[in-house]
Design an enzyme around this catalytic site. Structure first.
Site, PDB file in Angstrom:
ATOM      1  N   TYR A 194      -5.727  -1.971  -1.872  1.00  0.00           N
ATOM      2  CA  TYR A 194      -6.136  -0.763  -1.168  1.00  0.00           C
ATOM      3  C   TYR A 194      -7.601  -0.418  -1.438  1.00  0.00           C
ATOM      4  CZ  TYR A 194      -1.038  -0.122  -0.897  1.00  0.00           C
ATOM      5  OH  TYR A 194       0.306  -0.284  -0.688  1.00  0.00           O
ATOM      6  N   HIS A 227       2.897  -7.879  -4.396  1.00  0.00           N
ATOM      7  CA  HIS A 227       2.647  -7.221  -3.110  1.00  0.00           C
ATOM      8  C   HIS A 227       3.193  -8.030  -1.931  1.00  0.00           C
ATOM      9  CE1 HIS A 227      -0.472  -4.264  -1.207  1.00  0.00           C
ATOM     10  NE2 HIS A 227       0.668  -4.270  -0.540  1.00  0.00           N
ATOM     11  N   SER A 281       6.025   3.984   3.937  1.00  0.00           N
ATOM     12  CA  SER A 281       5.936   4.461   5.333  1.00  0.00           C
ATOM     13  C   SER A 281       7.215   5.175   5.758  1.00  0.00           C
ATOM     14  CB  SER A 281       5.619   3.299   6.281  1.00  0.00           C
ATOM     15  OG  SER A 281       4.348   2.767   6.033  1.00  0.00           O
ATOM     16  N   LEU A 287       7.564   8.023   6.822  1.00  0.00           N
ATOM     17  CA  LEU A 287       7.296   8.886   7.975  1.00  0.00           C
ATOM     18  C   LEU A 287       6.914   8.074   9.198  1.00  0.00           C
ATOM     19  CD1 LEU A 287       5.303  11.743   6.196  1.00  0.00           C
ATOM     20  CD2 LEU A 287       7.766  11.570   6.609  1.00  0.00           C
ATOM     21  N   ARG A 302       4.738   5.674   9.589  1.00  0.00           N
ATOM     22  CA  ARG A 302       3.270   5.584   9.687  1.00  0.00           C
ATOM     23  C   ARG A 302       2.695   6.779  10.447  1.00  0.00           C
ATOM     24  NH1 ARG A 302       1.599   0.879   7.485  1.00  0.00           N
ATOM     25  NH2 ARG A 302       3.155  -0.781   7.322  1.00  0.00           N
ATOM     26  N   GLY A 303       3.269   7.948  10.148  1.00  0.00           N
ATOM     27  CA  GLY A 303       2.780   9.196  10.721  1.00  0.00           C
ATOM     28  C   GLY A 303       3.532   9.657  11.946  1.00  0.00           C
TER      29      GLY A 303
END
Length: 328
Positions: free
Chosen positions: A55, A121, A200, A202, A204-205
């Site tokens: 990140y 990851h 994620s 949500l 991804r929004g």
């Protein structure tokens, strides 16, 4: 804040995914705003913080280290190795020597002597999972890590890894509109005693209810390459969102709170790690464990948003080829 278990740790029932404070969704927030999100989450009782070497190509770990190192004894700190930035490019590399070097760099950026939970990851197809997890197990023995996890892997890979070293957590995308873990991984986690960490949560929004047009996404927002966020398919999915937001309004909560509450009701072994770049949204995330949903509401939500009603794949074919998860 209610709590749940991940391996040896008691953590807040909702954690915080820190990725979007430095990475992936266009221009990140200012350092001051990002710090306000992290400290606001801590103030709300959130104790699980999730970052990764990838990140911001290290900058997210530096942010988390700078802001939270003074609170180190109050938090469960998790990061990831095996995918990182190399000369400006994202590289998957699960070789033991790479993982050992990555952890040393992460420890420095995080300003800590030990990472509580470290995930692989991504599975490197060129390296047996046993070799990658074996190297990580050596770092547990060396006192640099406390527990191990995997990200975006199948049930079969989880079982192979767990045979080398106990896997405390498996992290993958899970929400009302991404149900892939229900195919096999959730059951495998429960058989092995592995917690499931939902990233994620949500959508991804999408399930936050605020995003109404993909044309407002910034040019470098990773959602632009995701099929569900193509203009045509996103427009088709908006009909689901309208009904979902009405459900939240009826219950007197934010859509984000409802989405997380649904996920928490799927099992006591599930810990969602939503992210936000807005300090004012942190409270909506922290309220989710307090929202009780009855069976009728859960059934309505299940029927409304699921793998049959959502249009579009979660990843492009190129990205999907990089992960090991089961797919519908």
């Amino acid at each position: 804040m209610k709590t749940r278990r991940i391996g040896p740790f008691e953590v807040s029932a909702v954690g915080l995914g820190c990725m979007n404070l430095s990475h992936a969704y266009g221009v990140p927030p200012s350092r001051q705003t990002a710090a306000a999100v992290l400290l606001g989450a801590l103030d709300q009782g959130i104790t699980l913080f999730d970052t990764a070497a990838l990140y911001g190509f290290g900058s997210n770990e530096e942010l988390v280290g700078d802001v939270l190192a003074v609170h180190r004894e109050r938090i469960v700190l998790t990061s990831k190795c095996g995918m990182q930035g190399v000369n400006g490019q994202r590289v998957i590399d699960g070789r033991p020597e790479t993982l050992r070097a990555s952890v040393e760099a992460s420890l420095k950026r995080l300003k800590t002597d030990v990472i509580d939970l470290l995930y692989l990851h991504r599975l490197d197809p060129a390296v047996p999972i046993e070799d990658s997890v074996g190297a990580m197990a050596g770092l547990v023995q060396a006192g640099k890590l406390r527990a191990l996890g995997l990200s975006e892997v199948s049930a079969a890979t989880l079982r192979r890894a767990h045979a080398v070293h106990p896997i405390a957590a498996l992290q993958s995308e899970y929400s009302l509109w991404t149900r892939n873990p229900e195919i096999a991984v959730l059951q495998a986690c429960r058989e092995l005693g592995t917690a499931f960490v939902a990233f994620s949560p949500l959508g991804r929004g999408f399930l936050g209810g605020k995003l109404r047009s993909v044309h407002t996404l910034e040019p470098k927002d990773i959602r632009r390459a995701m099929p569900r966020f193509s203009p045509e398919l996103f427009a088709a999915n908006l009909g689901l969102l309208d009904v979902f937001c009405q459900e939240a309004l009826t219950l007197g909560c934010a859509p984000a709170t409802l989405a997380l509450a649904w996920l928490l009701h799927q099992g006591d072994d599930i810990v969602p790690i939503p992210g936000t770049s807005r300090p004012e949204h942190v409270r909506d995330l922290a309220l989710a464990p307090l929202l009780a949903l009855n069976a009728t509401t859960l059934q309505r939500l299940d029927a409304l948003i699921n793998q049959r009603t959502v249009r579009g794949a979660r990843y492009s074919s190129a990205t999907q080829a990089e992960i090991d998860t089961e797919e519908f």
